[in-house]
Design an enzyme around this catalytic site. Structure first.
Site, PDB file in Angstrom:
ATOM      1  N   ARG A 140       0.843  -1.201   0.000  1.00 35.52           N
ATOM      2  CA  ARG A 140       0.000   0.000   0.000  1.00 35.52           C
ATOM      3  C   ARG A 140       0.875   1.246   0.000  1.00 35.52           C
ATOM      4  O   ARG A 140       0.621   2.210  -0.707  1.00 35.52           O
ATOM      5  CB  ARG A 140      -0.939  -0.015   1.205  1.00 35.52           C
ATOM      6  CG  ARG A 140      -1.719   1.262   1.451  1.00 35.52           C
ATOM      7  CD  ARG A 140      -2.509   1.743   0.241  1.00 35.52           C
ATOM      8  NE  ARG A 140      -3.462   0.777  -0.226  1.00 35.52           N
ATOM      9  CZ  ARG A 140      -4.712   0.667   0.215  1.00 35.52           C
ATOM     10  NH1 ARG A 140      -5.157   1.501   1.145  1.00 35.52           N
ATOM     11  NH2 ARG A 140      -5.519  -0.234  -0.284  1.00 35.52           N
ATOM     12  N   LYS A 176     -12.657   6.380  20.302  1.00 30.01           N
ATOM     13  CA  LYS A 176     -13.381   5.385  19.505  1.00 30.01           C
ATOM     14  C   LYS A 176     -14.811   5.184  19.992  1.00 30.01           C
ATOM     15  O   LYS A 176     -15.732   5.018  19.202  1.00 30.01           O
ATOM     16  CB  LYS A 176     -12.632   4.044  19.521  1.00 30.01           C
ATOM     17  CG  LYS A 176     -11.213   4.117  18.971  1.00 30.01           C
ATOM     18  CD  LYS A 176     -11.173   4.498  17.489  1.00 30.01           C
ATOM     19  CE  LYS A 176      -9.746   4.608  16.990  1.00 30.01           C
ATOM     20  NZ  LYS A 176      -9.664   5.168  15.637  1.00 30.01           N
ATOM     21  N   ARG A 259      -4.923  37.894  29.889  1.00 31.36           N
ATOM     22  CA  ARG A 259      -4.190  39.128  29.665  1.00 31.36           C
ATOM     23  C   ARG A 259      -3.752  39.693  31.007  1.00 31.36           C
ATOM     24  O   ARG A 259      -4.192  39.262  32.075  1.00 31.36           O
ATOM     25  CB  ARG A 259      -5.067  40.138  28.925  1.00 31.36           C
ATOM     26  CG  ARG A 259      -5.382  39.724  27.502  1.00 31.36           C
ATOM     27  CD  ARG A 259      -6.514  40.537  26.935  1.00 31.36           C
ATOM     28  NE  ARG A 259      -6.165  41.948  26.781  1.00 31.36           N
ATOM     29  CZ  ARG A 259      -7.046  42.882  26.433  1.00 31.36           C
ATOM     30  NH1 ARG A 259      -8.319  42.545  26.249  1.00 31.36           N
ATOM     31  NH2 ARG A 259      -6.675  44.138  26.294  1.00 31.36           N
ATOM     32  N   HIS A 260      -2.864  40.672  30.931  1.00 29.36           N
ATOM     33  CA  HIS A 260      -2.507  41.446  32.121  1.00 29.36           C
ATOM     34  C   HIS A 260      -3.773  42.078  32.682  1.00 29.36           C
ATOM     35  O   HIS A 260      -4.798  42.170  31.990  1.00 29.36           O
ATOM     36  CB  HIS A 260      -1.541  42.543  31.697  1.00 29.36           C
ATOM     37  CG  HIS A 260      -2.083  43.337  30.549  1.00 29.36           C
ATOM     38  ND1 HIS A 260      -2.989  44.367  30.715  1.00 29.36           N
ATOM     39  CD2 HIS A 260      -1.925  43.184  29.209  1.00 29.36           C
ATOM     40  CE1 HIS A 260      -3.323  44.836  29.502  1.00 29.36           C
ATOM     41  NE2 HIS A 260      -2.688  44.139  28.579  1.00 29.36           N
ATOM     42  N   GLU A 262      -6.168  45.203  33.796  1.00 29.93           N
ATOM     43  CA  GLU A 262      -6.448  46.480  33.110  1.00 29.93           C
ATOM     44  C   GLU A 262      -5.315  47.484  33.383  1.00 29.93           C
ATOM     45  O   GLU A 262      -4.852  47.611  34.519  1.00 29.93           O
ATOM     46  CB  GLU A 262      -7.767  47.045  33.624  1.00 29.93           C
ATOM     47  CG  GLU A 262      -8.209  48.348  32.944  1.00 29.93           C
ATOM     48  CD  GLU A 262      -9.416  48.934  33.681  1.00 29.93           C
ATOM     49  OE1 GLU A 262     -10.515  48.934  33.097  1.00 29.93           O
ATOM     50  OE2 GLU A 262      -9.245  49.374  34.840  1.00 29.93           O
ATOM     51  N   LEU A 265      -3.346  52.754  30.312  1.00 27.24           N
ATOM     52  CA  LEU A 265      -3.625  53.137  28.927  1.00 27.24           C
ATOM     53  C   LEU A 265      -4.910  52.487  28.417  1.00 27.24           C
ATOM     54  O   LEU A 265      -5.630  53.075  27.619  1.00 27.24           O
ATOM     55  CB  LEU A 265      -2.450  52.796  28.014  1.00 27.24           C
ATOM     56  CG  LEU A 265      -1.206  53.683  28.194  1.00 27.24           C
ATOM     57  CD1 LEU A 265      -0.185  53.404  27.101  1.00 27.24           C
ATOM     58  CD2 LEU A 265      -1.565  55.162  28.193  1.00 27.24           C
ATOM     59  N   ASN A 266      -5.218  51.281  28.900  1.00 30.73           N
ATOM     60  CA  ASN A 266      -6.496  50.644  28.539  1.00 30.73           C
ATOM     61  C   ASN A 266      -7.643  51.604  28.897  1.00 30.73           C
ATOM     62  O   ASN A 266      -8.560  51.817  28.115  1.00 30.73           O
ATOM     63  CB  ASN A 266      -6.729  49.343  29.314  1.00 30.73           C
ATOM     64  CG  ASN A 266      -5.868  48.188  28.867  1.00 30.73           C
ATOM     65  OD1 ASN A 266      -5.439  47.374  29.689  1.00 30.73           O
ATOM     66  ND2 ASN A 266      -5.620  48.075  27.568  1.00 30.73           N
ATOM     67  N   ARG A 309       3.034  45.560  32.654  1.00 31.14           N
ATOM     68  CA  ARG A 309       1.690  45.193  33.080  1.00 31.14           C
ATOM     69  C   ARG A 309       1.475  43.694  33.299  1.00 31.14           C
ATOM     70  O   ARG A 309       0.681  43.302  34.184  1.00 31.14           O
ATOM     71  CB  ARG A 309       0.620  45.769  32.133  1.00 31.14           C
ATOM     72  CG  ARG A 309       0.812  45.460  30.646  1.00 31.14           C
ATOM     73  CD  ARG A 309       0.031  46.482  29.825  1.00 31.14           C
ATOM     74  NE  ARG A 309      -0.065  46.275  28.399  1.00 31.14           N
ATOM     75  CZ  ARG A 309       0.842  46.632  27.503  1.00 31.14           C
ATOM     76  NH1 ARG A 309       1.985  47.155  27.909  1.00 31.14           N
ATOM     77  NH2 ARG A 309       0.620  46.451  26.196  1.00 31.14           N
ATOM     78  N   GLU A 329       3.410  42.592  23.540  1.00 31.28           N
ATOM     79  CA  GLU A 329       2.277  42.913  22.674  1.00 31.28           C
ATOM     80  C   GLU A 329       2.761  43.330  21.279  1.00 31.28           C
ATOM     81  O   GLU A 329       3.916  43.743  21.101  1.00 31.28           O
ATOM     82  CB  GLU A 329       1.424  44.026  23.314  1.00 31.28           C
ATOM     83  CG  GLU A 329       0.179  44.434  22.536  1.00 31.28           C
ATOM     84  CD  GLU A 329      -0.797  43.283  22.241  1.00 31.28           C
ATOM     85  OE1 GLU A 329      -0.361  42.195  21.809  1.00 31.28           O
ATOM     86  OE2 GLU A 329      -2.023  43.485  22.385  1.00 31.28           O
ATOM     87  N   ARG A 354      -5.848  48.520   7.608  1.00 30.55           N
ATOM     88  CA  ARG A 354      -5.852  47.540   8.689  1.00 30.55           C
ATOM     89  C   ARG A 354      -7.195  46.820   8.747  1.00 30.55           C
ATOM     90  O   ARG A 354      -7.273  45.608   8.921  1.00 30.55           O
ATOM     91  CB  ARG A 354      -5.545  48.211  10.022  1.00 30.55           C
ATOM     92  CG  ARG A 354      -5.424  47.216  11.159  1.00 30.55           C
ATOM     93  CD  ARG A 354      -4.640  47.778  12.334  1.00 30.55           C
ATOM     94  NE  ARG A 354      -4.007  46.710  13.074  1.00 30.55           N
ATOM     95  CZ  ARG A 354      -4.434  46.276  14.275  1.00 30.55           C
ATOM     96  NH1 ARG A 354      -5.497  46.825  14.843  1.00 30.55           N
ATOM     97  NH2 ARG A 354      -3.810  45.285  14.880  1.00 30.55           N
ATOM     98  N   TYR A 369      -0.121  40.849  12.665  1.00 31.28           N
ATOM     99  CA  TYR A 369      -0.477  39.595  13.330  1.00 31.28           C
ATOM    100  C   TYR A 369       0.341  38.445  12.735  1.00 31.28           C
ATOM    101  O   TYR A 369       0.775  37.537  13.434  1.00 31.28           O
ATOM    102  CB  TYR A 369      -1.979  39.312  13.159  1.00 31.28           C
ATOM    103  CG  TYR A 369      -2.839  39.919  14.244  1.00 31.28           C
ATOM    104  CD1 TYR A 369      -3.418  41.180  14.092  1.00 31.28           C
ATOM    105  CD2 TYR A 369      -3.065  39.252  15.433  1.00 31.28           C
ATOM    106  CE1 TYR A 369      -4.196  41.748  15.093  1.00 31.28           C
ATOM    107  CE2 TYR A 369      -3.849  39.802  16.443  1.00 31.28           C
ATOM    108  CZ  TYR A 369      -4.409  41.058  16.269  1.00 31.28           C
ATOM    109  OH  TYR A 369      -5.173  41.608  17.267  1.00 31.28           O
ATOM    110  N   HIS A 394      -1.018  39.492  26.290  1.00 30.37           N
ATOM    111  CA  HIS A 394      -1.682  40.683  25.784  1.00 30.37           C
ATOM    112  C   HIS A 394      -2.742  40.293  24.762  1.00 30.37           C
ATOM    113  O   HIS A 394      -2.787  39.160  24.307  1.00 30.37           O
ATOM    114  CB  HIS A 394      -0.637  41.604  25.130  1.00 30.37           C
ATOM    115  CG  HIS A 394       0.501  41.961  26.026  1.00 30.37           C
ATOM    116  ND1 HIS A 394       0.519  43.108  26.793  1.00 30.37           N
ATOM    117  CD2 HIS A 394       1.670  41.323  26.282  1.00 30.37           C
ATOM    118  CE1 HIS A 394       1.642  43.155  27.481  1.00 30.37           C
ATOM    119  NE2 HIS A 394       2.359  42.100  27.205  1.00 30.37           N
TER     120      HIS A 394
END
Lengths: 472, 467
Positions: A140, A176, A259-260, A262, A265-266, A309, A329, A354, A369, A394
């Site tokens: 085979r 199975k 994620r880290h 908050e 900057l968030n 962070r 990030e 983008r 990405y 991140h």
């Protein structure tokens, strides 16, 4: 010696920011972007082994990995072709070596699958096809090898050999008993029938042999990875496949992604930067510590990026952790620390590009990405080697890692939901991954921006900013 | 090694001078976090490539940041027995010879212990034949007693052509045969190999099933890998499975002179200057004249390397990881401007150029980590021309020439100069070819005064001239 032709002009691709040569205004050849691996001819991976040796597990996992690193791969499970053809599975007797009808159908299925392989690799721009069947006889395998040669494919065999009855029993339970073949059977009936099915193959099984098969390219995996025999690795992609297969294991474990907490900057709706945690972010870190304690995880490893962070978040756990620069990030280049409103104000064209292709879009002086996936590959490889791990990272990074575990394609990856203050617990099960999402009950801003309806470069400011989440 | 409570600021950017580098690095992910040291034990008859593999593996591990040292027992023997007489030293019934050889092995193991347990070594490569199961058990016990993980690397080869070639490459020139003709040396060495053959016990799938090892067969045609225990062993296996011994050359050069080079500015994504374009044409001519079989050409994704490659008129591959070091906030500045705007950073960089990371940028150490896949693929390939950048080229060159971290950032990689690297014996031959198109000098030596309180003049003393 003829003089070299005048150097071609270079223009920068506005989406990916890569320099490409142009000839008379048209993109010219001769310049290849280094993906993970530049395969010149397609690769046909051929699984080999008795039933319940993990062939489909390996096929699916390998396919998922190769697709994630950007190598178009597809698996072709001959058993599935059989199920589509023979609507109802009766018993192991279908697989008896002297069942003429059964043999005929099985051969027909194998050929149908090979035909689809040919279409995928030669007509649909597939790079790798994984042919998942027992392929236990040398005859085979020769048929398949010839098929590969005729079509200009490189063939690489992956054999799984296992004699440990406990492993085989566990496989049967995992994948199975729930198979469509045994939907109307009790577990005991299914197990008994499947064991007889395995017996049908044993007499004619010709394992890959160091002498008889010395000219083939293959890896023989023994006892679920205790040892490996590797023969004639021909190129880069085969070398990567071998490395991957040698690093995966089946020991039960869980991977925790979050994620880290908050960040400052968030709160302001700004992207990137290297800010510290907000008050609520610090609350989350404490909640995370409590959650981890309660989970009572054996030998948990904790990984963070090298940004403040994530490290602040890990510090609250009071356990050792490892910092990885490659977990940082995504680099937003000239847009670092901007709000989306500011990006629209200063770079409306970039903002639109983008949205047109968020996976491949590279920020000016930043990353895409697609770049992220390439730099995260060592993390995935080490995650495969490890057991229980918590990765504090991140948003974009987490999306990439999640896409690997959940087999999400490139188009979906940048839009996966990874909210703050939420832990995703991933546990491998059967052929995939179970996901549990645990929100740790500390409020945080939403940082998820959906793809807007209008992604054209001539859209209005309002259309561009419609999906921006609320912030201070 | 991994106690962190109370080390809140470790990952946060602090000026290099305030916390010792060792502490800073403590739980920062290097390539591999080995908890216990690793003892790699070579196994195989003479002339099977054990020393070649030992040296290469050691070079690779050190380059990726894993402190590694090789211990060649033959060298210990040469230091003890001043003059080598003949193969008879290695006869299995030569009591005196056996005694000396055992003594050398123990001396080497003692030095291994000192390196791994007292000198912060991570990996030791014990290079000897180790052809009997008894000898390997002794070494394994030694490893266990000291808390080392033991990994065996066996090279098995029966091809007489390969063995003959090895003898020519590395044995004829050995100190053992300095007074012999090539024929005498070869004859003696073949008898030396015979001394080992009768007692040779290869690693066995059944008898040695509990050991961790890789068995390399026929110079890499096939491999048997057993019980890989951790990350570093996995990386070692991957590396060993990618190297080959086919003769080839690697050409390294930088892009042609760029517009920013002329102005003494670093980084950016400029195009080639007039002279840079001249260089690209000269490079094309040079490559043609070299008549290289199946040459692969690699560039970064920055305009200046791609423009250079375009002049060659052949296909090339762009690698983002070959991009120049990211100078972060200092991108496109002159050194004078860096001194003006970031005098502290500038001084810190001179204090430890290898580990120094530009604010929002990278360090040489980061570069090495991102270049590792390039090195791995260079090992797999044959003839390759890599058109890259100054810092990148320094990292690649340091790998091939086994230069330590302290020297790496000061390696000389001038514009318009091609380095041709050809593996030979245990190392690499380098030929430097200047392609006769003038260019600015971009090499800045380490100044005498690297203190943060130095004067502007002291800081800028070694800056090369520019427009």
């Amino acid at each position: 010696m003829a003089a070299a032709p005048p150097a071609r002009e270079l223009t920068q691709n506005p989406l990916q920011k890569t320099w490409e040569p142009y000839d008379n205004g048209l993109p010219a050849g001769h310049s290849a972007q280094r993906g993970v691996c530049m395969t010149n001819c397609p690769t046909l991976i051929v699984m080999v082994g008795l039933p319940a040796r993990g062939k489909t597990y390996i096929s699916k996992k390998l396919t998922r990995y190769l697709n994630w690193i950007g190598v178009p791969t597809k698996e072709f499970n001959v058993g599935q072709y059989r199920r589509d053809l023979v609507k109802k599975y009766k018993s192991f007797e279908f697989f008896l070596p002297d069942n003429e009808e059964g043999l005929k159908i099985r051969k027909q299925c194998a050929l149908a699958a090979l035909n689809d392989v040919r279409q995928y690799l030669s007509e649909e721009n597939g790079h790798v096809a994984v042919f998942d069947a027992t392929n236990t006889t040398r005859e085979r395998r020769e048929t398949i090898y010839k098929f590969g040669e005729e079509n200009g494919y490189k063939t690489f065999f992956v054999e799984s050999v296992c004699v440990d009855p406990e492993v085989i029993a566990a496989n049967i339970v995992q994948v199975k008993l729930g198979s469509p073949d045994y939907v109307d059977c009790s577990n005991d009936e299914a197990t008994e029938d499947f064991m007889k099915r395995i017996e049908c193959y044993k007499n004619s099984y010709e394992t890959l042999d160091e002498t008889l098969d010395k000219d083939l390219s293959y890896i023989k995996i023994m006892d679920v990875g205790r040892s490996y025999l590797v023969n004639r690795v021909m190129d880069h992609i085969q070398s990567r496949i071998v490395y991957y297969l040698m690093n995966i294991h089946v020991t039960p474990r869980s991977i925790y992604l979050c994620r880290h907490g908050e960040s400052e900057l968030n709160l302001k709706g700004r992207i990137g930067g290297d800010p510290g945690l907000s008050v609520r972010g610090k609350e989350f870190a404490k909640s995370l510590a409590q959650f981890i304690n309660e989970q009572n995880i054996k030998d948990l490893k904790v990984w963070t990026s090298q940004m403040k962070r994530t490290i602040q978040t890990a510090e609250a756990l009071g356990v050792p952790y490892e910092q990885w620069k490659v977990l940082n990030e995504i680099d937003a280049g000239v847009c670092e620390e901007m709000t989306y409103e500011e990006i629209q104000e200063n770079y409306p064209l970039e903002f639109a590009l983008r949205d047109q292709d968020k996976y491949r879009y590279r920020y000016p002086k930043g990353e895409s990405y697609e770049d992220l996936v390439q730099r995260l590959e060592p993390v995935i490889m080490e995650l495969e080697r490890q057991e229980n791990v918590l990765v504090i990272c991140h948003q974009a990074v987490m999306r990439c890692l999640l896409a690997y575990f959940l087999d999400k394609p490139a188009e979906q990856l940048p839009y996966l939901k990874c909210p703050l203050h939420t832990v995703l617990k991933l546990t491998p099960v059967a052929y995939g991954c179970k996901v549990e999402s645990i929100f740790l009950n500390v409020e945080a801003v939403n940082t998820h921006r959906d793809k807007p309806e209008n992604v054209g470069v001539d859209r209005s400011r309002e259309e561009a900013l419609r999906t921006v989440p609320t912030h201070l």
